[in-house]
Every structure is written in C-alpha cells, then in structure tokens.
Design an enzyme around this catalytic site. Structure first.
Site, PDB file in Angstrom:
ATOM      1  CB  SER A 155       6.949  -3.217  -0.272  1.00 18.45           C
ATOM      2  OG  SER A 155       5.620  -2.931   0.050  1.00 18.45           O
TER       3      SER A 155
ATOM      4  CG  ASP B 275       7.205  -5.182   7.711  1.00 22.78           C
ATOM      5  OD1 ASP B 275       6.212  -4.444   7.627  1.00 22.78           O
ATOM      6  OD2 ASP B 275       7.831  -5.604   6.720  1.00 22.78           O
TER       7      ASP B 275
ATOM      8  CG  HIS C 216       7.389  -2.653   4.853  1.00 20.90           C
ATOM      9  ND1 HIS C 216       7.357  -4.000   4.590  1.00 20.90           N
ATOM     10  CD2 HIS C 216       7.001  -2.030   3.701  1.00 20.90           C
ATOM     11  CE1 HIS C 216       6.933  -4.201   3.349  1.00 20.90           C
ATOM     12  NE2 HIS C 216       6.732  -3.013   2.792  1.00 20.90           N
TER      13      HIS C 216
END
Length: 322
Positions: free
Chosen positions: A25, A110, A144
């Site tokens: 991220s 994601d 994610h």
C-alpha cells in the site's frame, strides 16, 4: 532490557551498503520511491498494491486517482519528472535500475488500490529494468494485503490487519527473486527482535513534521551481531503500524523466518498518525512532509536510507505480543 550491540557501521568514505526493500500500500509506493531514488544501493524490491513513481504528483487528490481510477493516470509526466530528478541529482542514475530485481503483486480483488495502477507501474518500470529482472503476479484472487501462507484473513479480503492467507509465501518469493536461492525458512527467535528509537535519524526540524513513530523494530539473527549481513527494509501499509496491528507485520509476514535462516537483518520502520496530514499512518507518497518527498531530499526517504546505512545499536529487547 536495553542493549548495545556492535553491529557493523559504515565509516565515512566507504561505499554505501546495498540493501533491498518491500512494502504494501503506502509502503509499496514508498518502496518504489526508494528503489528509484536510491537505485545505486537498492538491489531489488517487492511491491504489493502500489503504483508508479511519483504517481500522486504532490497531491492528495491525485493520490486518490492513482488508487481508484488508474485509467486516468498518464505515465508521460511521471517519466518526465523522473528524468528531471535524475538530471538535478535528486535521484540516482537511472541506469542502475537495469539490474534491479523487482517483484510485483496485485490481487484481482484488490478494491483499495486497483490492479490497473500496478499494471501501469509495470509499464513504467519497463523503461528502465531488464525484462528478466521484472516479475509480475497479477492473477491471484487476493485483496489488498501482504500475502502469506498459513496466517491471516481469507485471501479475497481487503481489511485489518491487511495480511491474507493465500497459500503464497510472498516474503520468500520477494527475497529469493532478489537474492537467489535461499535456505528454507526456519522459526524466528523472539530474542532476536528489538526496538529502537527513530528520532536520531532525523534533524530536530524534520522530526516534528515527519509523521514517524518514536519506535521502530529490527530483527537481528545472532550471527549478524558480529558480521556484515544482508539488509532488507519492510514498509507497512496504512493503518498497519505496530501499535495498530499488535506487530502483525513483524510477526506474521514471514520475513523474520527467512531472515533467521539466511543471515539477514530486517528493519521495520514505523510511521505514526498526524491528525491533519496523515490520519491513517500512511507513508508519504503524496507530499505531506515536503514537496521533494519522493527524492533523496524527502524527509522520510533520507531517514530510512540512513537506517540501512547506520543500523541502530541502541536496542531494547521486545517480547512477542502475539
């Protein structure tokens, strides 16, 4: 218990220590920044749910476009600013990237950082990195998260603690792509986990706006206390710092098991909440610290690089919490 361990520190005049880096991220975006800006020293990286260098272009609004509407992101200005920064000496010579070993992962499910932006990262990197050194894994129905085998949420999930069990050992795949065949991982030793103070890596003026936690973490195999070892930097994602997740990134991503078996020191620096500029404990990939955040003059960038070159020696033993 406070310890002083005589880790090898580079003296003035020595070549920079080579190291590798990976992250999720915001940590993935910062990983790309570290790879591009310090390419003379960063021999490889693992990028999970990130995007192209300077994608946010010093704008939080543009950062949202990067993660949610990648079709609107043009690579041309990003390539142009990369060349500009190289010319100005704000990043290392781009020719260094040719031999960098880079592993990319983006799950098909994601919903935090859509896969299209990772595909644009791949295209961006193809301008610089030899194709044999660039691996992309874009076919796994994952959310994610850091991806591992045996611990975490279901593979498709995008949420706390941002670590998913997809029966894929991503830390091992990243490290073996960078370093070649490694010894099989072994259980980590809790006695080899330490905390250290991060403030010494910042000037007083930079520290106040750095959005860094007081404490970072480091894994040091016993053998590495007396010899030079490989160094890998792991960057957590937003809402994934040690305090928020009870150390999940340290204990459950697999890095320290590989480190124990392969004479590798792993650094886990920690961002912190800044209520106005950084409420979710993200790394700076849109410019909340300064406008040169993605270069060697970036506040966090300089400090993280310094951590790899001058490993902390004032350490405190950490008892495993989970």
């Amino acid at each position: 218990m406070k310890l002083v361990i005589g880790l090898i520190a580079l003296s003035v005049g020595c070549f920079a220590r080579e190291f590798s880096v990976s992250g999720l991220s915001s940590g993935a975006y910062l990983t790309v920044q570290m790879q591009v800006a310090y390419s003379q020293s960063v021999i490889g990286s693992g990028v999970i749910g990130g995007g192209p260098y300077y994608c946010a272009q010093n704008s939080l609004t543009q950062a949202a476009a990067c993660t949610q509407t990648p079709a609107l992101v043009s690579l041309d200005p990003l390539v142009s600013i990369t060349k500009k920064y190289e010319k100005e000496g704000l990043i290392d010579d781009l020719s260094n990237l040719q031999n960098a070993k880079i592993w990319l992962f983006s799950g098909t499910l994601d919903v935090v950082n859509y896969q299209g932006i990772m595909k644009k990262l791949q295209t961006y990197l193809e301008n610089y990195v030899d194709s044999s050194n660039l691996v992309s894994v874009f076919n796994i129905p994952a959310g994610h998260a850091f991806i591992n085998s045996g611990w975490g949420s279901v593979c498709s999930y995008s949420g706390y603690p941002w670590i998913n069990n997809c029966l894929i050992d991503s830390s091992g795949k990243i490290l073996e792509h960078i370093y070649g065949k490694l010894n099989p991982k072994v259980p980590y030793k809790s006695s080899n986990i330490y905390s250290f103070k991060q403030k010494p890596y910042f000037s007083d003026s930079d520290w106040s706006g750095s959005s860094m936690a007081d404490t970072g973490y480091i894994y040091i195999p016993e053998v590495c206390k007396n010899k030079e070892c490989k160094v890998h930097l792991v960057l957590h994602g937003c809402d994934q710092d040690y305090t928020e997740t009870l150390g999940a990134v340290v204990y459950h991503t697999g890095y320290i098991e590989w480190a124990e078996a392969n004479d590798m020191i792993v650094l886990f620096p920690q961002a912190a909440v800044s209520l106005v500029s950084n409420p979710q404990t993200c790394w700076d990939w849109w410019g909340y610290t300064n406008s040169q955040y993605a270069t060697k003059k970036g506040v966090q960038m300089q400090a993280l690089f310094d951590m790899t070159q001058n490993l902390p020696t004032q350490l405190e033993s950490v008892a495993s919490l989970i």
